[in-house]
Design a protein around this motif. Structure first.
Motif, PDB file in Angstrom:
ATOM      1  N   ALA A 110       0.847  -1.199   0.000  1.00  0.00           N
ATOM      2  CA  ALA A 110       0.000   0.000   0.000  1.00  0.00           C
ATOM      3  C   ALA A 110       0.880   1.247   0.000  1.00  0.00           C
ATOM      4  O   ALA A 110       1.861   1.318   0.738  1.00  0.00           O
ATOM      5  N   PRO A 111       0.569   2.238  -0.828  1.00  0.00           N
ATOM      6  CA  PRO A 111       1.357   3.476  -0.843  1.00  0.00           C
ATOM      7  C   PRO A 111       1.400   4.129   0.536  1.00  0.00           C
ATOM      8  O   PRO A 111       0.405   4.132   1.260  1.00  0.00           O
ATOM      9  N   ALA A 112       2.555   4.662   0.885  1.00  0.00           N
ATOM     10  CA  ALA A 112       2.732   5.252   2.212  1.00  0.00           C
ATOM     11  C   ALA A 112       1.727   6.365   2.477  1.00  0.00           C
ATOM     12  O   ALA A 112       1.205   6.496   3.587  1.00  0.00           O
ATOM     13  N   ARG A 113       1.436   7.176   1.448  1.00  0.00           N
ATOM     14  CA  ARG A 113       0.486   8.281   1.642  1.00  0.00           C
ATOM     15  C   ARG A 113      -0.906   7.756   1.959  1.00  0.00           C
ATOM     16  O   ARG A 113      -1.599   8.278   2.830  1.00  0.00           O
ATOM     17  N   GLN A 115      -1.583   4.799   3.325  1.00  0.00           N
ATOM     18  CA  GLN A 115      -1.533   4.244   4.673  1.00  0.00           C
ATOM     19  C   GLN A 115      -1.679   5.346   5.715  1.00  0.00           C
ATOM     20  O   GLN A 115      -2.419   5.205   6.692  1.00  0.00           O
ATOM     21  N   GLY A 116      -0.966   6.442   5.499  1.00  0.00           N
ATOM     22  CA  GLY A 116      -1.028   7.541   6.456  1.00  0.00           C
ATOM     23  C   GLY A 116      -2.423   8.130   6.562  1.00  0.00           C
ATOM     24  O   GLY A 116      -2.901   8.429   7.665  1.00  0.00           O
ATOM     25  N   PRO A 134      -1.212  13.502  18.936  1.00  0.00           N
ATOM     26  CA  PRO A 134       0.224  13.191  19.005  1.00  0.00           C
ATOM     27  C   PRO A 134       0.617  11.964  18.191  1.00  0.00           C
ATOM     28  O   PRO A 134       1.710  11.917  17.623  1.00  0.00           O
ATOM     29  N   ILE A 135      -0.258  10.968  18.127  1.00  0.00           N
ATOM     30  CA  ILE A 135       0.044   9.771  17.346  1.00  0.00           C
ATOM     31  C   ILE A 135       0.134  10.111  15.867  1.00  0.00           C
ATOM     32  O   ILE A 135       1.062   9.701  15.167  1.00  0.00           O
ATOM     33  N   ILE A 136      -0.834  10.889  15.375  1.00  0.00           N
ATOM     34  CA  ILE A 136      -0.840  11.279  13.964  1.00  0.00           C
ATOM     35  C   ILE A 136       0.367  12.153  13.643  1.00  0.00           C
ATOM     36  O   ILE A 136       1.038  11.986  12.621  1.00  0.00           O
ATOM     37  N   GLU A 137       0.680  13.080  14.529  1.00  0.00           N
ATOM     38  CA  GLU A 137       1.807  13.982  14.306  1.00  0.00           C
ATOM     39  C   GLU A 137       3.130  13.210  14.245  1.00  0.00           C
ATOM     40  O   GLU A 137       4.034  13.565  13.470  1.00  0.00           O
ATOM     41  N   ALA A 138       3.257  12.151  15.047  1.00  0.00           N
ATOM     42  CA  ALA A 138       4.503  11.370  15.079  1.00  0.00           C
ATOM     43  C   ALA A 138       4.676  10.519  13.832  1.00  0.00           C
ATOM     44  O   ALA A 138       5.784  10.045  13.553  1.00  0.00           O
ATOM     45  N   TRP A 141       4.858   4.287  10.305  1.00  0.00           N
ATOM     46  CA  TRP A 141       6.112   3.776   9.773  1.00  0.00           C
ATOM     47  C   TRP A 141       5.918   2.361   9.238  1.00  0.00           C
ATOM     48  O   TRP A 141       6.356   1.369   9.827  1.00  0.00           O
ATOM     49  N   GLY A 142       5.238   2.283   8.097  1.00  0.00           N
ATOM     50  CA  GLY A 142       4.906   0.994   7.510  1.00  0.00           C
ATOM     51  C   GLY A 142       6.116   0.184   7.105  1.00  0.00           C
ATOM     52  O   GLY A 142       6.134  -1.046   7.268  1.00  0.00           O
ATOM     53  N   GLU A 143       7.141   0.818   6.594  1.00  0.00           N
ATOM     54  CA  GLU A 143       8.331   0.086   6.159  1.00  0.00           C
ATOM     55  C   GLU A 143       9.014  -0.588   7.338  1.00  0.00           C
ATOM     56  O   GLU A 143       9.407  -1.758   7.278  1.00  0.00           O
ATOM     57  N   GLY A 144       9.158   0.171   8.435  1.00  0.00           N
ATOM     58  CA  GLY A 144       9.759  -0.422   9.632  1.00  0.00           C
ATOM     59  C   GLY A 144       8.906  -1.523  10.211  1.00  0.00           C
ATOM     60  O   GLY A 144       9.416  -2.553  10.668  1.00  0.00           O
ATOM     61  N   GLY A 145       7.588  -1.330  10.181  1.00  0.00           N
ATOM     62  CA  GLY A 145       6.684  -2.353  10.682  1.00  0.00           C
ATOM     63  C   GLY A 145       6.740  -3.619   9.855  1.00  0.00           C
ATOM     64  O   GLY A 145       6.725  -4.739  10.393  1.00  0.00           O
ATOM     65  N   ALA A 146       6.824  -3.471   8.532  1.00  0.00           N
ATOM     66  CA  ALA A 146       6.910  -4.638   7.650  1.00  0.00           C
ATOM     67  C   ALA A 146       8.194  -5.415   7.885  1.00  0.00           C
ATOM     68  O   ALA A 146       8.203  -6.650   7.909  1.00  0.00           O
TER      69      ALA A 146
END
Length: 208
Positions: A110-113, A115-116, A134-138, A141-146
């Protein structure tokens, strides 16, 4: 997600306890570091040694963080006073690996945009602004999660957890279909294990 997911707990507990939330490699402030189990363990150890140079910590982890917490307790038992493991009472092998594989594929393709946008919409709808903003602002990180999910595939945890003398609290959302059903069994397998099901909570039990 990032350490911002722990802000509700930090606000509630910091008046009585020394509370520290960290980012794992591949996420948030450590997004530039590739996720490996060994590096994640060292990041947690470094945080404990910085905050309590001569002491130990109760290590709390949700999902990926829970698995890392088990690795920390095994590698550095002298640094861990107890474990709180939320949403990680399953192992990614056999049929149980399917949810891990599906979510990993989704994060990779899925494209990062997109996903965000989906993640931000979810958090805005489900949680009050003091929690979601705060969660949205931070960021997400899909790549790290994958990368992390890929390393969990086939990795055994229950037998290792059962050998630890560390007290363990296993938390599960009552509505978490993947991890909830096995929580009682995992707690019973520990030398000092307790299981708590949180009513009406799903996988993000600390937020629900």
């Amino acid at each position: 997600l990032t350490r911002a997911q722990w802000l509700p707990q930090l606000r509630a507990l910091s008046g009585r306890y020394r509370c520290v939330a960290i980012d794992l490699p591949g996420h948030g402030a450590l997004a530039d570091e590739p996720f490996t189990i060994a590096r994640a363990v060292e990041v947690v150890r470094e945080a404990i040694e910085t905050e309590v140079p001569a002491g130990r910590a109760v290590v709390v982890g949700l999902s990926l963080g829970g698995y890392v917490a088990i690795d920390v307790a095994e590698a550095h038992p002298d640094r861990v006073a107890g474990l709180v493991l939320a949403g990680c009472s399953a192992e990614a092998f056999g049929p149980t690996a399917l949810p891990y594989r599906f979510f990993r594929t989704l994060l990779l393709r899925a494209p990062a945009r997109a996903q965000g946008a989906v993640n931000a919409g979810f958090f805005r709808l489900r949680y009050r602004r003091s929690t979601s903003a705060p969660i949205i602002e931070a960021g997400f990180w899909g790549e790290g999660g994958a990368a992390a999910l890929g390393l969990l595939l086939g990795r055994r945890y229950l037998e290792r957890l059962a050998r630890l003398w560390t007290p363990v609290l296993i938390l599960n959302g009552a509505l978490d279909p993947v991890f909830g059903p096995q929580g009682e069994y995992w707690a019973a397998s520990c030398r000092q294990g307790t299981h708590v099901r949180i009513p009406r909570a799903m996988h993000l039990s600390n937020l629900d």
